[in-house]
Design a protein around this motif. Sequence first.
Motif, PDB file in Angstrom:
ATOM      1  N   MET A   1       0.811  -1.098   0.225  1.00 40.02           N
ATOM      2  CA  MET A   1       0.003   0.023  -0.019  1.00 40.02           C
ATOM      3  C   MET A   1       0.738   1.202  -0.061  1.00 40.02           C
ATOM      4  N   SER A   2       0.540   2.314  -0.924  1.00 44.31           N
ATOM      5  CA  SER A   2       1.448   3.434  -0.912  1.00 44.31           C
ATOM      6  C   SER A   2       0.855   4.276   0.071  1.00 44.31           C
ATOM      7  N   GLU A   3       1.887   5.089   0.216  1.00 45.68           N
ATOM      8  CA  GLU A   3       1.508   6.171   1.441  1.00 45.68           C
ATOM      9  C   GLU A   3       1.423   7.335   0.482  1.00 45.68           C
ATOM     10  N   GLU A   4       0.431   7.983   0.143  1.00 44.91           N
ATOM     11  CA  GLU A   4       0.114   8.975  -0.639  1.00 44.91           C
ATOM     12  C   GLU A   4      -0.457  10.157   0.237  1.00 44.91           C
ATOM     13  N   SER A   5      -0.152  11.494   0.051  1.00 49.90           N
ATOM     14  CA  SER A   5      -1.040  12.558   0.600  1.00 49.90           C
ATOM     15  C   SER A   5      -2.430  12.574  -0.064  1.00 49.90           C
ATOM     16  N   LEU A   6      -3.343  12.963   0.881  1.00 45.02           N
ATOM     17  CA  LEU A   6      -4.418  13.169   0.478  1.00 45.02           C
ATOM     18  C   LEU A   6      -4.672  14.601  -0.558  1.00 45.02           C
ATOM     19  N   ASP A   7      -3.817  15.307  -0.723  1.00 48.28           N
ATOM     20  CA  ASP A   7      -3.582  16.277  -1.237  1.00 48.28           C
ATOM     21  C   ASP A   7      -3.005  16.085  -2.688  1.00 48.28           C
ATOM     22  N   ASP A   8      -2.609  14.617  -2.923  1.00 46.65           N
ATOM     23  CA  ASP A   8      -2.036  14.372  -4.301  1.00 46.65           C
ATOM     24  C   ASP A   8      -3.090  14.548  -5.500  1.00 46.65           C
ATOM     25  N   THR A   9      -2.812  14.819  -6.757  1.00 47.48           N
ATOM     26  CA  THR A   9      -3.829  14.961  -7.633  1.00 47.48           C
ATOM     27  C   THR A   9      -3.943  13.722  -8.645  1.00 47.48           C
ATOM     28  N   ILE A  10      -4.914  13.682  -9.224  1.00 49.64           N
ATOM     29  CA  ILE A  10      -5.270  12.580 -10.215  1.00 49.64           C
ATOM     30  C   ILE A  10      -5.258  13.448 -11.472  1.00 49.64           C
ATOM     31  N   GLU A  11      -4.317  13.176 -12.558  1.00 53.57           N
ATOM     32  CA  GLU A  11      -4.601  13.867 -13.723  1.00 53.57           C
ATOM     33  C   GLU A  11      -5.114  13.069 -14.809  1.00 53.57           C
ATOM     34  N   PHE A  12      -5.812  13.604 -15.716  1.00 51.82           N
ATOM     35  CA  PHE A  12      -6.506  12.937 -16.871  1.00 51.82           C
ATOM     36  C   PHE A  12      -6.683  14.044 -17.713  1.00 51.82           C
ATOM     37  N   ARG A  13      -7.169  13.760 -19.020  1.00 52.02           N
ATOM     38  CA  ARG A  13      -7.324  14.713 -20.192  1.00 52.02           C
ATOM     39  C   ARG A  13      -8.709  14.933 -20.122  1.00 52.02           C
ATOM     40  N   ALA A  14      -9.015  15.927 -19.566  1.00 46.36           N
ATOM     41  CA  ALA A  14     -10.385  16.306 -19.350  1.00 46.36           C
ATOM     42  C   ALA A  14     -11.077  16.957 -20.869  1.00 46.36           C
ATOM     43  N   GLY A  15     -10.274  17.567 -21.565  1.00 44.46           N
ATOM     44  CA  GLY A  15     -10.872  18.205 -22.887  1.00 44.46           C
ATOM     45  C   GLY A  15     -12.144  18.720 -22.765  1.00 44.46           C
ATOM     46  N   LEU A  16     -13.120  18.245 -23.343  1.00 44.43           N
ATOM     47  CA  LEU A  16     -14.554  18.852 -23.419  1.00 44.43           C
ATOM     48  C   LEU A  16     -14.911  19.131 -22.044  1.00 44.43           C
ATOM     49  N   LEU A  17     -14.483  18.152 -21.328  1.00 44.61           N
ATOM     50  CA  LEU A  17     -15.304  18.267 -19.828  1.00 44.61           C
ATOM     51  C   LEU A  17     -15.008  19.489 -19.316  1.00 44.61           C
ATOM     52  N   LYS A  18     -13.671  19.604 -19.314  1.00 39.88           N
ATOM     53  CA  LYS A  18     -13.170  21.030 -18.793  1.00 39.88           C
ATOM     54  C   LYS A  18     -13.665  22.298 -19.520  1.00 39.88           C
ATOM     55  N   GLU A  19     -13.890  22.079 -20.693  1.00 37.02           N
ATOM     56  CA  GLU A  19     -14.708  23.498 -21.524  1.00 37.02           C
ATOM     57  C   GLU A  19     -16.014  23.575 -20.782  1.00 37.02           C
ATOM     58  N   VAL A  20     -16.818  22.578 -20.656  1.00 41.83           N
ATOM     59  CA  VAL A  20     -18.229  22.537 -20.309  1.00 41.83           C
ATOM     60  C   VAL A  20     -18.274  23.050 -18.918  1.00 41.83           C
ATOM     61  N   ALA A  21     -17.340  22.404 -18.067  1.00 42.94           N
ATOM     62  CA  ALA A  21     -17.204  22.878 -16.558  1.00 42.94           C
ATOM     63  C   ALA A  21     -16.901  24.363 -16.499  1.00 42.94           C
ATOM     64  N   THR A  22     -16.113  24.764 -17.088  1.00 45.50           N
ATOM     65  CA  THR A  22     -15.722  25.832 -17.099  1.00 45.50           C
ATOM     66  C   THR A  22     -16.552  27.312 -17.458  1.00 45.50           C
ATOM     67  N   GLU A  23     -17.373  26.686 -18.542  1.00 43.36           N
ATOM     68  CA  GLU A  23     -18.575  27.312 -19.156  1.00 43.36           C
ATOM     69  C   GLU A  23     -19.456  27.573 -18.061  1.00 43.36           C
ATOM     70  N   LEU A  24     -20.038  26.320 -17.385  1.00 42.59           N
ATOM     71  CA  LEU A  24     -20.986  26.400 -16.416  1.00 42.59           C
ATOM     72  C   LEU A  24     -20.581  27.106 -15.211  1.00 42.59           C
ATOM     73  N   ASP A  25     -19.200  27.272 -14.967  1.00 42.06           N
ATOM     74  CA  ASP A  25     -18.624  28.030 -13.822  1.00 42.06           C
ATOM     75  C   ASP A  25     -19.083  29.545 -14.041  1.00 42.06           C
ATOM     76  N   SER A  26     -18.627  29.904 -15.233  1.00 37.25           N
ATOM     77  CA  SER A  26     -18.942  31.323 -15.667  1.00 37.25           C
ATOM     78  C   SER A  26     -20.504  31.931 -15.800  1.00 37.25           C
ATOM     79  N   VAL A  27     -21.083  30.809 -16.003  1.00 35.05           N
ATOM     80  CA  VAL A  27     -22.674  31.476 -16.304  1.00 35.05           C
ATOM     81  C   VAL A  27     -23.481  31.263 -14.877  1.00 35.05           C
ATOM     82  N   HIS A  28     -23.061  30.142 -13.997  1.00 33.32           N
ATOM     83  CA  HIS A  28     -23.974  29.957 -13.219  1.00 33.32           C
ATOM     84  C   HIS A  28     -23.778  30.764 -11.933  1.00 33.32           C
ATOM     85  N   LEU A  29     -24.679  31.329 -11.400  1.00 35.21           N
ATOM     86  CA  LEU A  29     -24.759  32.378 -10.328  1.00 35.21           C
ATOM     87  C   LEU A  29     -23.945  31.600  -9.061  1.00 35.21           C
TER      88      LEU A  29
END
Length: 103
Positions: A1-29
């Motif tokens: 079992m590896s000892e990793e920090s809970l602050d470690d990040t998981i990286e993946f290619r979000a592509g379109l998901l990042k675009e739509v999440a960012t767009e929703l973030d900009s329009v959502h009150l």
Amino acid sequence: MSEESLDDTIEFRAGLLKEVATELDSVHLGGVNISEFAREGLTQMLRRTMTDDDKIAIYERYSSGDLSEDAARVLLGDEFELVQEDIDAFREASEDDTSDYLV
């Protein structure tokens, strides 16, 4: 079992998901918490992917001290309590005096 920090990040290619999440973030009150969406989504997918055998293995690892309770609860969700109750009920049943039932 590896000892990793809970602050470690998981990286993946979000592509379109990042675009739509960012767009929703900009329009959502008030904006949206994209990181929270990612954490919740990953948690749901992990739980959805697990088989009954996986759940048993996760609980066994928790029981043996190889997995933290917090991690087991994340993976098992509400089933964590159900598994614990089943184990307790089985333990009680196995300790019951059944000699009264012998003919």
